[in-house]
Write a protein that holds these residues in place. Structure first.
Motif, PDB file in Angstrom:
ATOM      1  N   ALA A  45       4.344  22.117 -11.596  1.00  0.00           N
ATOM      2  CA  ALA A  45       4.997  22.992 -10.622  1.00  0.00           C
ATOM      3  C   ALA A  45       4.410  24.404 -10.643  1.00  0.00           C
ATOM      4  CB  ALA A  45       6.496  23.055 -10.900  1.00  0.00           C
ATOM      5  N   ASP A  46       3.531  24.687 -11.607  1.00  0.00           N
ATOM      6  CA  ASP A  46       2.936  26.018 -11.690  1.00  0.00           C
ATOM      7  C   ASP A  46       1.513  25.979 -11.111  1.00  0.00           C
ATOM      8  OD1 ASP A  46       1.589  24.624 -13.590  1.00  0.00           O
ATOM      9  OD2 ASP A  46       2.065  25.948 -15.262  1.00  0.00           O
ATOM     10  N   LYS A  47       0.623  26.834 -11.619  1.00  0.00           N
ATOM     11  CA  LYS A  47      -0.736  26.915 -11.083  1.00  0.00           C
ATOM     12  C   LYS A  47      -1.748  26.140 -11.929  1.00  0.00           C
ATOM     13  CE  LYS A  47       0.059  31.369  -8.828  1.00  0.00           C
ATOM     14  NZ  LYS A  47      -0.402  32.772  -8.692  1.00  0.00           N
ATOM     15  N   THR A  48      -1.285  25.076 -12.564  1.00  0.00           N
ATOM     16  CA  THR A  48      -2.181  24.250 -13.372  1.00  0.00           C
ATOM     17  C   THR A  48      -3.335  23.703 -12.539  1.00  0.00           C
ATOM     18  OG1 THR A  48      -0.476  23.597 -14.966  1.00  0.00           O
ATOM     19  CG2 THR A  48      -2.325  22.091 -14.680  1.00  0.00           C
ATOM     20  N   LEU A  49      -3.043  23.203 -11.348  1.00  0.00           N
ATOM     21  CA  LEU A  49      -4.086  22.631 -10.489  1.00  0.00           C
ATOM     22  C   LEU A  49      -5.112  23.688 -10.095  1.00  0.00           C
ATOM     23  CD1 LEU A  49      -5.236  20.238  -8.979  1.00  0.00           C
ATOM     24  CD2 LEU A  49      -3.654  20.716  -7.090  1.00  0.00           C
ATOM     25  N   ASP A  50      -4.665  24.909  -9.828  1.00  0.00           N
ATOM     26  CA  ASP A  50      -5.601  25.989  -9.482  1.00  0.00           C
ATOM     27  C   ASP A  50      -6.555  26.264 -10.638  1.00  0.00           C
ATOM     28  OD1 ASP A  50      -4.411  26.268  -7.017  1.00  0.00           O
ATOM     29  OD2 ASP A  50      -3.059  27.868  -7.662  1.00  0.00           O
ATOM     30  N   GLU A  51      -6.028  26.252 -11.862  1.00  0.00           N
ATOM     31  CA  GLU A  51      -6.868  26.484 -13.038  1.00  0.00           C
ATOM     32  C   GLU A  51      -7.897  25.366 -13.194  1.00  0.00           C
ATOM     33  OE1 GLU A  51      -7.053  29.059 -14.952  1.00  0.00           O
ATOM     34  OE2 GLU A  51      -5.401  30.156 -14.026  1.00  0.00           O
ATOM     35  N   LEU A  52      -7.485  24.136 -12.920  1.00  0.00           N
ATOM     36  CA  LEU A  52      -8.401  22.995 -13.036  1.00  0.00           C
ATOM     37  C   LEU A  52      -9.484  23.065 -11.958  1.00  0.00           C
ATOM     38  CD1 LEU A  52      -5.925  20.065 -13.834  1.00  0.00           C
ATOM     39  CD2 LEU A  52      -7.285  21.442 -15.413  1.00  0.00           C
ATOM     40  N   ARG A  53      -9.117  23.513 -10.775  1.00  0.00           N
ATOM     41  CA  ARG A  53     -10.116  23.666  -9.710  1.00  0.00           C
ATOM     42  C   ARG A  53     -11.165  24.704 -10.090  1.00  0.00           C
ATOM     43  NH1 ARG A  53      -5.520  23.761  -4.984  1.00  0.00           N
ATOM     44  NH2 ARG A  53      -5.494  21.517  -4.491  1.00  0.00           N
ATOM     45  N   LYS A  54     -10.699  25.801 -10.692  1.00  0.00           N
ATOM     46  CA  LYS A  54     -11.632  26.847 -11.129  1.00  0.00           C
ATOM     47  C   LYS A  54     -12.614  26.306 -12.165  1.00  0.00           C
ATOM     48  CE  LYS A  54      -8.395  30.718 -10.493  1.00  0.00           C
ATOM     49  NZ  LYS A  54      -7.598  31.762 -11.221  1.00  0.00           N
ATOM     50  N   LEU A  55     -12.073  25.579 -13.138  1.00  0.00           N
ATOM     51  CA  LEU A  55     -12.926  25.014 -14.186  1.00  0.00           C
ATOM     52  C   LEU A  55     -13.954  24.064 -13.594  1.00  0.00           C
ATOM     53  CD1 LEU A  55     -10.829  24.145 -17.382  1.00  0.00           C
ATOM     54  CD2 LEU A  55     -12.738  25.733 -17.172  1.00  0.00           C
ATOM     55  N   PRO A  60     -19.162  21.775 -12.495  1.00  0.00           N
ATOM     56  CA  PRO A  60     -18.914  20.574 -11.682  1.00  0.00           C
ATOM     57  C   PRO A  60     -19.433  19.270 -12.301  1.00  0.00           C
ATOM     58  CG  PRO A  60     -20.666  21.905 -10.726  1.00  0.00           C
ATOM     59  CD  PRO A  60     -20.071  22.727 -11.814  1.00  0.00           C
ATOM     60  N   ASP A  61     -20.466  19.351 -13.130  1.00  0.00           N
ATOM     61  CA  ASP A  61     -21.028  18.136 -13.727  1.00  0.00           C
ATOM     62  C   ASP A  61     -20.316  17.716 -15.009  1.00  0.00           C
ATOM     63  OD1 ASP A  61     -22.968  18.017 -11.725  1.00  0.00           O
ATOM     64  OD2 ASP A  61     -24.314  19.359 -12.827  1.00  0.00           O
ATOM     65  N   LYS A  62     -19.552  18.631 -15.573  1.00  0.00           N
ATOM     66  CA  LYS A  62     -18.927  18.351 -16.865  1.00  0.00           C
ATOM     67  C   LYS A  62     -17.405  18.246 -16.775  1.00  0.00           C
ATOM     68  CE  LYS A  62     -20.469  20.304 -20.679  1.00  0.00           C
ATOM     69  NZ  LYS A  62     -20.734  21.287 -21.764  1.00  0.00           N
ATOM     70  N   VAL A  63     -16.793  19.087 -15.977  1.00  0.00           N
ATOM     71  CA  VAL A  63     -15.332  19.131 -15.906  1.00  0.00           C
ATOM     72  C   VAL A  63     -14.838  18.418 -14.650  1.00  0.00           C
ATOM     73  CG1 VAL A  63     -13.297  20.607 -15.777  1.00  0.00           C
ATOM     74  CG2 VAL A  63     -15.253  21.293 -17.176  1.00  0.00           C
ATOM     75  N   HIS A  64     -13.938  17.465 -14.854  1.00  0.00           N
ATOM     76  CA  HIS A  64     -13.345  16.709 -13.746  1.00  0.00           C
ATOM     77  C   HIS A  64     -11.829  16.721 -13.907  1.00  0.00           C
ATOM     78  CE1 HIS A  64     -17.428  15.135 -13.087  1.00  0.00           C
ATOM     79  NE2 HIS A  64     -17.469  14.972 -14.402  1.00  0.00           N
TER      80      HIS A  64
END
Length: 309
Positions: A45-55, A60-64
């Motif tokens: 419910a927080d900005k976890t998804l935004d943080e994952l998108r940034k990572l 892009p080749d390592k973090v999914h």
């Protein structure tokens, strides 16, 4: 070069993610492996998804990441992460850094020899936890190891490194109600546990309340043991046996002492409430198992993906 997949279930962990990634990278960069990360956003419910998108944008080749359509629970997140991995070895970690990254090289050292299929971590203490919660956790392990053929090491964490063969075995179990600690042990394979002292969360607060842990423990016991059904049967049998003895006693007493009066309505009400309570408890135990069967026969997916990168 061997490939190591790191599975990280996340639920409302926007504060932990920016701290987790560099801490793990600092360790794995010194290991002779190629690394991929699979973060699973469990309907945060927080900005976890935004943080994952940034990572992901930065690496892009390592973090999914896999993002669910809603909260499906940690077990679903763990399963989704395992399904997404492509590595020769797979490790499951909590994003709050309660699973110390510095043990990754030690785990890899043992598992890469081929002698072990899994290297897990086991807490030797519960420093920082509420005493009552620690007490319940210890009792849970005592109970489940007595009533189940699948033994679970006290203090064992989900934090473990597994071979691809073991991961495939875990994924082959398609059950809807999942209890990973039991599944990891049920599939077999040779496992080594490394002891370590408890580490506190680096940021944020835990979502695991005492009530949620209790429900999780009940699910674990009913998933890997039929003992509660046997207990219900014994309770029913003993209640019936005691009722027959009581009936014989009343009849014999009436014959011997015709003038004797009944024990009174209060005692009768107590007996009725006792027997009624035992019956309801037994029905509840049976209902728990029937509920699991009902959910399994619906064949609903364990999780639904909304976004995946």
């Amino acid at each position: 070069m061997p490939k190591l997949s790191i599975v990280v279930p996340c639920y409302n962990e926007q504060e932990s993610i920016p701290l987790f990634y560099p801490a793990v990278e600092k360790v794995v960069n010194k290991m002779p492996v190629e690394v991929e990360y699979w973060f699973v956003n469990d309907g945060s419910a927080d900005k976890t998804l935004d943080e994952l998108r940034k990572l992901h944008q930065q690496n892009p080749d390592k973090v999914h990441y896999v993002s669910f359509s809603r909260n499906f629970g940690k077990e679903a997140g763990l399963y989704a992460g395992l399904e997404a991995t492509t590595g020769d070895y797979v490790v499951v970690m909590d994003v709050d850094l309660q699973d110390p990254p510095e043990y990754l090289p030690i785990m890899y050292k043992y598992i890469s020899t081929g002698e072990y299929d899994c290297v897990g971590m086991r807490r030797t203490d519960r420093t920082g936890e509420a005493k009552f919660k620690s007490f319940l956790s210890d009792k849970f392990y005592d109970v489940i190891n007595k009533v189940s053929d699948t033994k679970i090491v006290n203090g064992a964490r989900d934090y473990r490194m597994m071979t691809r063969q073991m991961v495939n075995a875990v994924l082959s179990l398609k059950e809807y109600n999942r209890f990973s600690k039991g599944i990891f042990n049920w599939v077999g394979f040779k496992t080594k546990y490394l002891p370590y002292k408890n580490v506190r969360r680096i940021a944020g607060t835990t979502d695991w309340s005492t009530w949620k842990l209790f429900k999780y423990a009940v699910d674990g016991i009913t998933d890997f043991s039929e003992a509660p059904l046997s207990i219900a049967t014994w309770i029913g049998g003993m209640s019936a046996f005691l009722s027959i003895l009581g009936l014989i006693f009343v009849i014999v007493r009436r014959i011997i002492e015709p003038s004797s009066s009944a024990f009174g309505w209060a005692s009768m009400v107590c007996i009725m409430l006792l027997l009624g309570g035992l019956q309801l408890m037994c029905i509840g135990i049976v209902g728990k198992y029937i509920g699991k069967i009902y959910m399994q026969t619906k064949q609903r997916p364990i999780y639904i993906v909304k976004e995946k990168k």
